[in-house]
Design an enzyme around this catalytic site. Structure first.
Site, PDB file in Angstrom:
ATOM      1  N   ASN A 135      -1.915   2.536  -7.455  1.00 14.68           N
ATOM      2  CA  ASN A 135      -1.787   3.487  -6.351  1.00 14.68           C
ATOM      3  C   ASN A 135      -2.439   4.832  -6.609  1.00 14.68           C
ATOM      4  OD1 ASN A 135      -0.540   1.514  -4.898  1.00 14.68           O
ATOM      5  ND2 ASN A 135       1.532   2.203  -5.337  1.00 14.68           N
ATOM      6  N   ASP A 142       9.363   1.071  -5.436  1.00 15.34           N
ATOM      7  CA  ASP A 142       8.549  -0.040  -5.947  1.00 15.34           C
ATOM      8  C   ASP A 142       9.180  -0.722  -7.158  1.00 15.34           C
ATOM      9  OD1 ASP A 142       5.291   1.444  -5.224  1.00 15.34           O
ATOM     10  OD2 ASP A 142       6.833   0.510  -3.962  1.00 15.34           O
ATOM     11  N   CYS A 152       1.962  -4.615   2.311  1.00 15.83           N
ATOM     12  CA  CYS A 152       3.228  -5.350   2.210  1.00 15.83           C
ATOM     13  C   CYS A 152       4.052  -5.148   3.485  1.00 15.83           C
ATOM     14  CB  CYS A 152       4.033  -4.839   1.024  1.00 15.83           C
ATOM     15  SG  CYS A 152       3.248  -5.189  -0.546  1.00 15.83           S
ATOM     16  N   ARG A 194      -2.420  -8.847  -6.251  1.00 13.74           N
ATOM     17  CA  ARG A 194      -2.982  -7.625  -5.652  1.00 13.74           C
ATOM     18  C   ARG A 194      -2.737  -6.440  -6.584  1.00 13.74           C
ATOM     19  NH1 ARG A 194      -0.223  -5.941  -0.560  1.00 13.74           N
ATOM     20  NH2 ARG A 194      -1.508  -4.142  -1.060  1.00 13.74           N
TER      21      ARG A 194
HETATM   22  C1  EPZ Z   1       2.817   4.079  -0.831  1.00 14.81           C
HETATM   23  O1  EPZ Z   1       2.965   3.481   0.438  1.00 14.81           O
HETATM   24  C2  EPZ Z   1       2.602   2.937  -1.800  1.00 14.81           C
HETATM   25  N1  EPZ Z   1       1.419   2.192  -1.416  1.00 14.81           N
HETATM   26  C3  EPZ Z   1       3.810   2.006  -1.807  1.00 14.81           C
HETATM   27  O2  EPZ Z   1       3.599   1.076  -2.872  1.00 14.81           O
HETATM   28  C4  EPZ Z   1       5.074   2.803  -2.115  1.00 14.81           C
HETATM   29  O3  EPZ Z   1       6.183   1.945  -1.964  1.00 14.81           O
HETATM   30  C5  EPZ Z   1       5.193   3.992  -1.173  1.00 14.81           C
HETATM   31  O4  EPZ Z   1       3.999   4.793  -1.215  1.00 14.81           O
HETATM   32  C6  EPZ Z   1       6.371   4.891  -1.533  1.00 14.81           C
HETATM   33  O5  EPZ Z   1       6.218   5.352  -2.851  1.00 14.81           O
HETATM   34  C7  EPZ Z   1       0.215   2.681  -1.763  1.00 14.81           C
HETATM   35  O6  EPZ Z   1       0.116   3.727  -2.384  1.00 14.81           O
HETATM   36  C8  EPZ Z   1      -0.978   1.867  -1.341  1.00 14.81           C
HETATM   37  P1  EPZ Z   1       4.849   6.380   2.361  1.00 14.81           P
HETATM   38  P2  EPZ Z   1       2.900   4.400   1.760  1.00 14.81           P
HETATM   39  O7  EPZ Z   1       3.833   6.887   3.311  1.00 14.81           O
HETATM   40  O8  EPZ Z   1       1.921   5.482   1.551  1.00 14.81           O
HETATM   41  C9  EPZ Z   1       7.282   6.334   6.480  1.00 14.81           C
HETATM   42  C10 EPZ Z   1       3.326  -0.977  -3.900  1.00 14.81           C
HETATM   43  O9  EPZ Z   1       4.154  -1.865  -4.142  1.00 14.81           O
HETATM   44  N2  EPZ Z   1       6.042   6.868   7.073  1.00 14.81           N
HETATM   45  O10 EPZ Z   1       5.283   7.233   1.229  1.00 14.81           O
HETATM   46  O11 EPZ Z   1       2.771   3.506   2.917  1.00 14.81           O
HETATM   47  C11 EPZ Z   1       7.096   4.928   5.935  1.00 14.81           C
HETATM   48  O12 EPZ Z   1       7.293   3.963   6.949  1.00 14.81           O
HETATM   49  C12 EPZ Z   1       3.364  -0.293  -2.567  1.00 14.81           C
HETATM   50  O13 EPZ Z   1       2.452  -0.569  -4.704  1.00 14.81           O
HETATM   51  C13 EPZ Z   1       6.030   7.171   8.426  1.00 14.81           C
HETATM   52  O14 EPZ Z   1       7.022   7.001   9.127  1.00 14.81           O
HETATM   53  O15 EPZ Z   1       4.373   5.000   1.762  1.00 14.81           O
HETATM   54  C14 EPZ Z   1       8.162   4.867   4.871  1.00 14.81           C
HETATM   55  O16 EPZ Z   1       9.404   4.587   5.497  1.00 14.81           O
HETATM   56  C15 EPZ Z   1       4.397  -0.896  -1.643  1.00 14.81           C
HETATM   57  N3  EPZ Z   1       4.889   7.677   8.971  1.00 14.81           N
HETATM   58  C16 EPZ Z   1       8.186   6.288   4.325  1.00 14.81           C
HETATM   59  O17 EPZ Z   1       7.588   7.108   5.329  1.00 14.81           O
HETATM   60  C17 EPZ Z   1       3.755   7.891   8.216  1.00 14.81           C
HETATM   61  O18 EPZ Z   1       2.750   8.361   8.767  1.00 14.81           O
HETATM   62  C18 EPZ Z   1       7.393   6.468   3.021  1.00 14.81           C
HETATM   63  O19 EPZ Z   1       6.106   5.901   3.220  1.00 14.81           O
HETATM   64  C19 EPZ Z   1       3.793   7.570   6.842  1.00 14.81           C
HETATM   65  C20 EPZ Z   1       4.939   7.066   6.288  1.00 14.81           C
END
Ligand code: EPZ
Length: 429
Positions: A23, A306, A117, A398
């Site tokens: 990440n 994670d 995911c 992945r």
């Molecule tokens: C990143 O996802 C990681 N993926 C995820 O890792 C990780 O679980 C997550 O961050 C939290 O640490 C990558 O970096 C590619 P968020 P991301 O934006 O960016 C909500 C793995 O296993 N949200 O921090 O998608 C969202 O739905 C993966 O390596 C909104 O509502 O996570 C979630 O509930 C899985 N609107 C929360 O915020 C937005 O515009 C946190 O999501 C953005 C997010």
């Protein structure tokens, strides 16, 4: 179709070397587009999301050359935005970093909606809010997110409604070449955000505050290419730490930054697992029974979401009932059904899994529901006697570099088998 076949029950013992962080690697690959120059990125994990990120970069005109197994040279001088193929982009979530990179470099972006995911809606409204604050007009047009700053990007203030890793990184990418200062508040503080900021600052950006909840980006005219090494993957490290504890083994998890593992170490120690920290490795072993505990996933520096599935497997062995609450994603317990097939006694009540400890899991044919859920099923197979088969392992590959090789080296009986699609399910030998 490919599967893992595990004959579990052997305690894992010995050293394992952790690879670069998925990440951090993916956003840094896309961030190199902002330089319009040549970047060399080292300590890349050999995982499918990195290969896919490089393929997407090639598809928009970057020249990509592997200099070593974990080192790539990316020349983005002739890259043209807006041409990434839908079918590639939709395979992973990290594709959305191309939005911030294209917008930052060209003042416009057009990228298919990201995949990733499946544990909930995973919207990108906060990314869009940030881009709009910088002066871009953003729309979703036939599955493509289109952003354009007709009058150029200008620094602004962005306050995130919730802590978002992707949103924080994407706004940094869009802001580094904007005119003026951008202030990002309620920013995510994960180590991979600091890594992206450090990479961009090495290229000449002026980012301060990464790792805190307020990040300042002073726009610069141009960025230069650089050579940069990715930080170690704290989630891969945590996965091996739990595997050592779950199998009753003793492992030296090398090439880590112990500070990044603090919340994982704290919860393992609370369970009675022994974790000794050294400069760039940790020693993990288990002396006896495991205590039941309560855990709530939180943004960094809290316990990482994670690591939630992997920890659930360990809690099945604890003495007593544990409560595991998932506060980041609305539906990240799909793997529980698969663990139940192995004899786990878990009730999911909304965002909390109630895990009855003292359960001896039984080997069974199961599926990887997503990347970290798949890692949890591997741990479950390793800690129970008999033959566990794990299907849909593409999820796992992945994000884990040479998982079979690394586990085999510490005593696991695990192999990958390829089943021709024509063979009936379950008849594999
Ligand atoms: C990143 O996802 C990681 N993926 C995820 O890792 C990780 O679980 C997550 O961050 C939290 O640490 C990558 O970096 C590619 P968020 P991301 O934006 O960016 C909500 C793995 O296993 N949200 O921090 O998608 C969202 O739905 C993966 O390596 C909104 O509502 O996570 C979630 O509930 C899985 N609107 C929360 O915020 C937005 O515009 C946190 O999501 C953005 C997010």
């Amino acid at each position: 179709m490919e599967k893992y076949v595990i004959n579990g029950g052997t305690p894992l013992r010995g050293p394992v070397d952790i690879s670069g962080m998925k990440n951090a690697a993916c956003p840094i690959i896309f961030a190199s587009l902002l330089t319009g120059s040549v970047c060399v990125i080292e300590n890349l994990p050999a995982i499918n999301d990195v290969a896919l990120s490089l393929e997407i970069m090639q598809s928009i005109g970057c020249r990509v050359r592997m200099l070593a197994k974990d080192t790539v040279e990316i020349d983005s001088r002739d890259a043209e935005g807006g041409s990434s193929p839908f079918d590639l982009v939709r395979k992973m979530r990290s594709s959305y970093y191309l939005l911030g990179a294209e917008l930052g470099r060209y003042g416009r972006a057009c990228v298919g909606y990201p995949g990733g995911c499946d544990f909930g809606v995973r919207p990108i409204d906060q990314h869009i809010k940030g881009f709009e604050a910088l002066g871009a007009e953003v729309s979703v047009d036939s599955g493509c997110v289109v952003a354009e700053a007709k009058y150029g990007l200008r620094g602004s203030s962005v306050y995130f409604d919730m802590v978002t890793v992707g949103g924080t990184i994407n706004v940094i990418l869009a802001a580094v070449l904007a005119k003026g200062m951008t202030v990002i508040e309620n920013a995510a503080r994960e180590p991979h955000i600091v890594d992206v900021a450090n990479f961009l600052n090495t290229c000449g950006a002026r980012i301060t505050g990464a790792g805190t909840d307020t990040i300042r980006v002073r726009g610069v005219e141009k960025l230069r290419g650089c050579t940069y090494a990715i930080i170690p993957d704290m989630i891969e490290a945590g996965t091996f730490m739990i595997a050592a504890a779950a199998t009753g083994g003793a492992m030296v998890v090398r090439n880590v930054i112990p500070k990044h593992l603090e919340s994982i170490t704290a919860k393992l120690e609370e369970m009675g697992v022994i974790v000794e920290e050294y400069d760039d490795y940790v020693y993990v072993t288990r002396s006896g029974d495991l205590n039941r505990i309560n855990i709530k996933t939180l943004p960094y520096p809290g316990f990482p979401t994670d690591m939630q599935p992997q920890m659930c497997v360990l809690l099945c062995q604890a003495n007593g009932v544990s409560f595991l609450t998932e506060s980041i994603f609305e539906n990240r317990f799909k793997y529980v059904e698969e663990l139940r097939l192995m004899g786990a006694s878990i009730i999911v009540d909304g965002r909390t899994a109630i895990i009855e400890g003292g359960t001896t899991l039984q080997a069974a044919p199961v599926r990887a529901m997503d990347l970290r859920a798949g890692a949890a099923m591997v741990i479950a197979g390793l800690c129970c006697k008999g033959r566990t088969e794990i299907d849909e392992i593409f999820h796992i590959e992945r994000g884990y570099d040479n998982l079979v090789g690394k586990l085999t080296a510490v005593g696991a009986d695990i192999r990958k088998i390829v089943i021709p699609d024509s063979v009936e399910y379950g008849t594999a030998n």
